[in-house]
Motif scaffolding. Structure first.
Motif, PDB file in Angstrom:
ATOM      1  N   LEU A  60       3.332  14.520   3.887  1.00 37.22           N
ATOM      2  CA  LEU A  60       1.872  14.519   3.839  1.00 37.22           C
ATOM      3  C   LEU A  60       1.330  13.368   4.666  1.00 37.22           C
ATOM      4  N   ILE A  61       0.172  13.600   5.258  1.00 37.42           N
ATOM      5  CA  ILE A  61      -0.469  12.591   6.096  1.00 37.42           C
ATOM      6  C   ILE A  61      -1.394  11.720   5.257  1.00 37.42           C
ATOM      7  N   ALA A  62      -1.392  10.410   5.544  1.00 35.33           N
ATOM      8  CA  ALA A  62      -2.326   9.471   4.920  1.00 35.33           C
ATOM      9  C   ALA A  62      -3.191   8.845   6.008  1.00 35.33           C
ATOM     10  N   GLU A  63      -4.477   8.680   5.698  1.00 34.22           N
ATOM     11  CA  GLU A  63      -5.397   8.051   6.644  1.00 34.22           C
ATOM     12  C   GLU A  63      -5.722   6.613   6.281  1.00 34.22           C
ATOM     13  N   ASP A  64      -5.547   6.242   5.018  1.00 35.86           N
ATOM     14  CA  ASP A  64      -5.869   4.887   4.582  1.00 35.86           C
ATOM     15  C   ASP A  64      -5.018   4.548   3.365  1.00 35.86           C
ATOM     16  N   LYS A  65      -3.936   3.823   3.593  1.00 38.61           N
ATOM     17  CA  LYS A  65      -2.996   3.514   2.517  1.00 38.61           C
ATOM     18  C   LYS A  65      -3.654   2.689   1.417  1.00 38.61           C
ATOM     19  N   GLU A  66      -4.635   1.885   1.759  1.00 43.91           N
ATOM     20  CA  GLU A  66      -5.245   0.986   0.783  1.00 43.91           C
ATOM     21  C   GLU A  66      -6.082   1.719  -0.259  1.00 43.91           C
ATOM     22  N   THR A  67      -6.657   2.867   0.095  1.00 42.10           N
ATOM     23  CA  THR A  67      -7.580   3.527  -0.828  1.00 42.10           C
ATOM     24  C   THR A  67      -7.121   4.907  -1.287  1.00 42.10           C
ATOM     25  N   GLN A  68      -6.173   5.531  -0.591  1.00 44.12           N
ATOM     26  CA  GLN A  68      -5.777   6.893  -0.946  1.00 44.12           C
ATOM     27  C   GLN A  68      -4.634   6.904  -1.962  1.00 44.12           C
ATOM     28  N   SER A  69      -4.488   8.048  -2.634  1.00 46.15           N
ATOM     29  CA  SER A  69      -3.456   8.208  -3.658  1.00 46.15           C
ATOM     30  C   SER A  69      -2.766   9.551  -3.491  1.00 46.15           C
ATOM     31  N   LEU A  70      -1.519   9.615  -3.943  1.00 45.55           N
ATOM     32  CA  LEU A  70      -0.802  10.873  -4.045  1.00 45.55           C
ATOM     33  C   LEU A  70      -1.139  11.496  -5.397  1.00 45.55           C
ATOM     34  N   ILE A  71      -1.540  12.766  -5.375  1.00 44.01           N
ATOM     35  CA  ILE A  71      -1.888  13.495  -6.589  1.00 44.01           C
ATOM     36  C   ILE A  71      -0.864  14.593  -6.823  1.00 44.01           C
ATOM     37  N   LEU A  72      -0.355  14.675  -8.048  1.00 46.21           N
ATOM     38  CA  LEU A  72       0.593  15.721  -8.435  1.00 46.21           C
ATOM     39  C   LEU A  72       0.028  16.461  -9.635  1.00 46.21           C
ATOM     40  N   CYS A 104      -3.394  24.124 -16.314  1.00 51.64           N
ATOM     41  CA  CYS A 104      -2.927  22.804 -15.910  1.00 51.64           C
ATOM     42  C   CYS A 104      -2.138  22.170 -17.051  1.00 51.64           C
ATOM     43  N   LEU A 105      -0.883  21.815 -16.771  1.00 52.76           N
ATOM     44  CA  LEU A 105      -0.036  21.173 -17.771  1.00 52.76           C
ATOM     45  C   LEU A 105      -0.165  19.656 -17.748  1.00 52.76           C
ATOM     46  N   GLY A 106      -0.584  19.112 -16.626  1.00 55.03           N
ATOM     47  CA  GLY A 106      -0.726  17.669 -16.527  1.00 55.03           C
ATOM     48  C   GLY A 106      -0.909  17.222 -15.087  1.00 55.03           C
ATOM     49  N   VAL A 107      -1.471  16.027 -14.928  1.00 57.53           N
ATOM     50  CA  VAL A 107      -1.776  15.469 -13.605  1.00 57.53           C
ATOM     51  C   VAL A 107      -1.292  14.027 -13.551  1.00 57.53           C
ATOM     52  N   ALA A 108      -0.754  13.616 -12.399  1.00 57.82           N
ATOM     53  CA  ALA A 108      -0.323  12.233 -12.193  1.00 57.82           C
ATOM     54  C   ALA A 108      -0.873  11.728 -10.866  1.00 57.82           C
ATOM     55  N   LYS A 109      -1.080  10.416 -10.799  1.00 56.30           N
ATOM     56  CA  LYS A 109      -1.670   9.799  -9.604  1.00 56.30           C
ATOM     57  C   LYS A 109      -0.862   8.572  -9.220  1.00 56.30           C
ATOM     58  N   LEU A 110      -0.532   8.461  -7.933  1.00 53.48           N
ATOM     59  CA  LEU A 110       0.211   7.303  -7.428  1.00 53.48           C
ATOM     60  C   LEU A 110      -0.564   6.690  -6.264  1.00 53.48           C
ATOM     61  N   PRO A 111      -1.205   5.526  -6.453  1.00 51.14           N
ATOM     62  CA  PRO A 111      -1.895   4.848  -5.342  1.00 51.14           C
ATOM     63  C   PRO A 111      -0.895   4.467  -4.253  1.00 51.14           C
ATOM     64  N   LEU A 112      -1.210   4.797  -3.006  1.00 50.39           N
ATOM     65  CA  LEU A 112      -0.283   4.520  -1.903  1.00 50.39           C
ATOM     66  C   LEU A 112      -0.113   3.026  -1.662  1.00 50.39           C
ATOM     67  N   ILE A 113      -1.091   2.234  -2.081  1.00 49.58           N
ATOM     68  CA  ILE A 113      -1.023   0.793  -1.872  1.00 49.58           C
ATOM     69  C   ILE A 113       0.171   0.192  -2.606  1.00 49.58           C
ATOM     70  N   GLU A 114       0.701   0.900  -3.602  1.00 48.45           N
ATOM     71  CA  GLU A 114       1.845   0.402  -4.378  1.00 48.45           C
ATOM     72  C   GLU A 114       3.181   0.586  -3.651  1.00 48.45           C
ATOM     73  N   LEU A 115       3.164   1.267  -2.500  1.00 44.63           N
ATOM     74  CA  LEU A 115       4.399   1.576  -1.788  1.00 44.63           C
ATOM     75  C   LEU A 115       4.632   0.612  -0.636  1.00 44.63           C
ATOM     76  N   ASP A 116       5.887   0.219  -0.426  1.00 46.74           N
ATOM     77  CA  ASP A 116       6.279  -0.564   0.737  1.00 46.74           C
ATOM     78  C   ASP A 116       6.741   0.388   1.835  1.00 46.74           C
ATOM     79  N   SER A 117       6.398   0.074   3.066  1.00 43.16           N
ATOM     80  CA  SER A 117       6.780   0.929   4.195  1.00 43.16           C
ATOM     81  C   SER A 117       8.295   0.954   4.371  1.00 43.16           C
TER      82      SER A 117
END
Length: 411
Positions: A247-259, A271-284
Motif C-alpha cells: 500500500l502507498i503512504a503519502e504522509d507517514k506522520e499522520t496516516q494509519s493502516l486500517i484493518l 463487521c467483526l472488528g477494526v484495528a488501527k496502526l499509526p505509520l509513525i510507529e514504524l521504523d523504515s
C-alpha cells in the motif's frame, strides 16, 4: 457564463455556494458510495441561514515561501439536505440529513510569489488532528430506514471515506490564483513510501452466526479509495490468511493502516472488528510483527459496547521512496484511477469503491487489488527492496474466496 456565475455569486451568495457544493460533492458521493448503494444523489440541498463560526486563527511560517493559517471552525447550521438513495432491488428512498454539526480545523497554506497579488496558490485541507467531526442524524422521508438494511452505516461509510480520502491532511485541495504562472506540482499530494503488510491471522473473533461460526475476511487500507481484501476463511474464529499486500503512504506522520475484519454473510456482511496502526510507529526498512486488538469501531465515541473483539496479527515493513520510486508509484496510481474510470463509464462497476470486487480485474490486477500494480511498477524500476507482491498471497488471489468467489463488504 462566467459573468453570470460571478453576478449570481455576488447577488445570491447562498444559492451560488449551494450550486458549487452540489456540483463538486455529488460526483464524490457517486464515486465513493459503498457497493450496497447503487445511486446516491442530492434531491434537495439548502445550507440554511446559520453561518459557520470561527473560534480561533493561528498563523505561522512552517516552510520558506509559505504562510500557514489554521482556522478553528464550528458549524451547527440548519441546512435542509435530502439524499436520494437507491439500492439493488429497492426503490429510491429520500433520506434527510438532520442536526448537522461540523467541528474541524481548516488549514490554508498560501504559496507566496514576488508578483502581485503575491500569492500563486492556496492549499486547503482539514487537519487530521484533532480529527474532523461531522455529526448528523438520518431520517427517511415518508418511510423507514429499515427498508434498506444497513443504509445508515453505508451512508456513514461514504461520508467518512470522502472526508478521509479527499479533505483530511495529507489530502488537500490546491487552488491556483488566476494569472500567476508557476509550477504547483510540489503542492500536490505525492506518494512518500510503501507499506508491505502481511495479514497473518486473527484470534478469538466474535461469532456473528446463529448456526456454525463466522466466515471472516480482512479489508486493508491506508486510503479508503485503495482497499484490498483477503480471501474468506469458512467457519473459523481463529483464521489464518498469510496474505501480503503493498500500500502507498503519502504522509507517514499522520496516516494509519486500517484493518477491518468482516463476516461474509448473505445480503450484508457484518463487521467483526477494526484495528488501527499509526505509520509513525514504524521504523523504515525494519520488518515488525504486531498483534493489534480489534474494536467495534475506529471512532469509539458513539459505541456503547467497548469490549474488544479479539486480535489480529500482522507483519509490516515500511519503505521510504526515493525520487525514481515516487514517480513510478505516482504513474501507476494514476493508471489505476484511469482504469477505474473506464470501468465505471462502461458500467462494469457502479463506483470507484466497487473496484474491490473481482469484476474490476477485467482491466488488470492493479485495479482489482488496490495499489498492487504499483509494486510491479517499482519492480520494473528495480528499486524496491525485497519481493514485490501485487495484492496477492502465494498461489491465491486476494479477491477470491478460499473455496469460491467472495463479494466486497457492504458495510
Amino acid at each position: 457564463m462566467a459573468v453570470h456565475c460571478r453576478c449570481k455569486l455576488l447577488l445570491f451568495p447562498g444559492e451560488a455556494a449551494e450550486a458549487v457544493i452540489k456540483e463538486s460533492v455529488e460526483p464524490l458521493l457517486e464515486a465513493y458510495r459503498t457497493s450496497g448503494i447503487t445511486s446516491l444523489k442530492f434531491s434537495k440541498l439548502s445550507l440554511g441561514t446559520v453561518a459557520p463560526k470561527i473560534e480561533g486563527v493561528r498563523v505561522q511560517c512552517l516552510k520558506e515561501g509559505q504562510i500557514t493559517m489554521d482556522i478553528d471552525l464550528r458549524w451547527g447550521g440548519n441546512p435542509s439536505i435530502v439524499l436520494a438513495v437507491e439500492a439493488a432491488h429497492f426503490a429510491c428512498i429520500p433520506v434527510q440529513l438532520k442536526d448537522l454539526q461540523v467541528f474541524t480545523v481548516v488549514r490554508a497554506i498560501f504559496q507566496l510569489t514576488d508578483e502581485i497579488p503575491c500569492i500563486s496558490a492556496v492549499v486547503v485541507a482539514l487537519l487530521a488532528e484533532p480529527k474532523p467531526r461531522i455529526e448528523y442524524t438520518l431520517k427517511a422521508v415518508g418511510g423507514s430506514l429499515t427498508a434498506i438494511p444497513g443504509i445508515s452505516d453505508m451512508i456513514d461509510d461514504t461520508v467518512n471515506s470522502i472526508v478521509t480520502d479527499m479533505l483530511q491532511w495529507p489530502h488537500r485541495i490546491v487552488v491556483p490564483v488566476s494569472g500567476i504562472p508557476g509550477d504547483l506540482s510540489e503542492l500536490e499530494l505525492k506518494p512518500e513510501g510503501m507499506l508491505r503488510v502481511t495479514v497473518v491471522r486473527a484470534n478469538n473473533l466474535k461469532n456473528m452466526e446463529l448456526i456454525g461460526k463466522s466466515d471472516p475476511y480482512v479489508v486493508v487500507h491506508i486510503r479508503p479509495l485503495f482497499k484490498v481484501k483477503t480471501k474468506v476463511i469458512d467457519n473459523n474464529l481463529n483464521p489464518v490468511w498469510n496474505e501480503t499486500f503493498e500500500l502507498i503512504a503519502e504522509d507517514k506522520e499522520t496516516q494509519s493502516l486500517i484493518l477491518e475484519v468482516f463476516d461474509e454473510d448473505i445480503g450484508h456482511d457484518k463487521c467483526l472488528g477494526v484495528a488501527k496502526l499509526p505509520l509513525i510507529e514504524l521504523d523504515s526498512e525494519v520488518t515488525k510483527e504486531i498483534q493489534l486488538t480489534l474494536f467495534p469501531s475506529i471512532d469509539m465515541s458513539k459505541i456503547k459496547d467497548k469490549k474488544d473483539r479479539g486480535t489480529i496479527t500482522i507483519q509490516v515493513l515500511y519503505h521510504e521512496f526515493n525520487k525514481e520510486e515516487q514517480l513510478a508509484a505516482l504513474e501507476e496510481e494514476t493508471k489505476i484511477l484511469e482504469d477505474r474510470k473506464k470501468l465505471k463509464e462502461a458500467g462494469v462497476i457502479g463506483s470507484t469503491m466497487d473496484a474491490l470486487d473481482g469484476a474490476a480485474s477485467l482491466v488488470g490486477s492493479g485495479v482489482g487489488t488496490g495499489l498492487g500494480a504499483v509494486g510491479s511498477g517499482l519492480s520494473r524500476a528495480g528499486k524496491f527492496v525485497g519481493r514485490t507482491i501485487t495484492g496477492r498471497s502465494s498461489g491465491s488471489s486476494a479477491n477470491s474466496r478460499e473455496n469460491g468467489g467472495a463479494k466486497p463488504p457492504n458495510s
